[in-house]
Design a protein around this motif. Structure first.
Motif, PDB file in Angstrom:
ATOM      1  N   THR A  16       0.761  -1.320   0.072  1.00  0.00           N
ATOM      2  CA  THR A  16      -0.050   0.124  -0.177  1.00  0.00           C
ATOM      3  C   THR A  16       0.782   1.257   0.276  1.00  0.00           C
ATOM      4  OG1 THR A  16      -1.813  -1.113   1.191  1.00  0.00           O
ATOM      5  CG2 THR A  16      -1.757   1.235   1.121  1.00  0.00           C
ATOM      6  N   GLU A  20       1.117   4.181  -2.998  1.00  0.00           N
ATOM      7  CA  GLU A  20       1.098   5.518  -2.837  1.00  0.00           C
ATOM      8  C   GLU A  20       2.301   6.247  -3.366  1.00  0.00           C
ATOM      9  OE1 GLU A  20       1.892   7.837   1.089  1.00  0.00           O
ATOM     10  OE2 GLU A  20      -0.217   6.942   1.239  1.00  0.00           O
ATOM     11  N   ASP A  24       2.393   8.958  -6.249  1.00  0.00           N
ATOM     12  CA  ASP A  24       2.837  10.377  -6.233  1.00  0.00           C
ATOM     13  C   ASP A  24       3.986  10.852  -7.214  1.00  0.00           C
ATOM     14  OD1 ASP A  24       1.199  11.261  -4.072  1.00  0.00           O
ATOM     15  OD2 ASP A  24       2.450  10.840  -2.489  1.00  0.00           O
ATOM     16  N   ARG A  81       2.385   9.123   5.551  1.00  0.00           N
ATOM     17  CA  ARG A  81       2.183  10.482   5.775  1.00  0.00           C
ATOM     18  C   ARG A  81       2.063  10.584   7.241  1.00  0.00           C
ATOM     19  NH1 ARG A  81      -1.089   9.675   1.023  1.00  0.00           N
ATOM     20  NH2 ARG A  81      -0.101  11.292  -0.562  1.00  0.00           N
TER      21      ARG A  81
END
Length: 155
Positions: A16, A20, A24, A81
């Protein structure tokens, strides 16, 4: 406490995070300038893949790719994040550099973006002693890329 250890890029939480990361990269750079590796490539024999975890929770990942001739490349550095600003990337980079030294590499290089999005990454690498260099290995000059290297034999 944050722990750094070899891991598998195909674990669900890592997959995952890597998806991501790729999303990006493609949102920030032209496709021909994206050099991030997918999960399959990160599982290759020339790659040593590491994660940062705290109480089992994934905080970040990174890898070392053996380039041959005593050189290695940092690949797929990514901090989750929710973990940003906690020193995860610096700790992980330090662990990857220690691994590179243990494996006898004399030089570690990397490619990162030239856009503002990558400014924090460039600052991180500069703090750890990397310097800007010409393209290395299979790379060629690209205005969307910054190439950096660190001679491990010098410290």
């Amino acid at each position: 406490m944050i722990s750094y250890a070899p891991d598998a890029p195909d674990r669900a939480d890592v997959r995952t995070l890597l998806e991501e990361h790729l999303a990006d990269m493609f949102a920030t750079s032209p496709a021909e300038s994206v050099h991030a590796l997918d999960v399959g490539a990160l599982a290759g024999p020339a790659i040593s893949f590491w994660t940062a975890r705290e109480d089992g929770t994934l905080l970040g990942c990174g890898a070392i790719k053996d380039l041959g001739a005593g050189g290695a490349e940092i690949k797929s550095m990514r901090t989750a994040r929710d973990a940003r600003g906690r020193g995860v990337a610096g700790g992980l980079l330090g662990r990857l550099l220690a691994e590179a030294r243990e494996r006898g590499f004399g030089r570690v290089s990397l490619e990162t973006g030239s856009q503002d999005y990558f400014a924090a990454a460039r600052r991180l690498y500069l703090r750890h002693g990397f310097t800007v260099c010409p393209p290395f290995a299979h790379y060629s000059a690209d205005p969307n890329s910054v190439f950096m290297t660190l001679e491990l034999s010098e410290g």
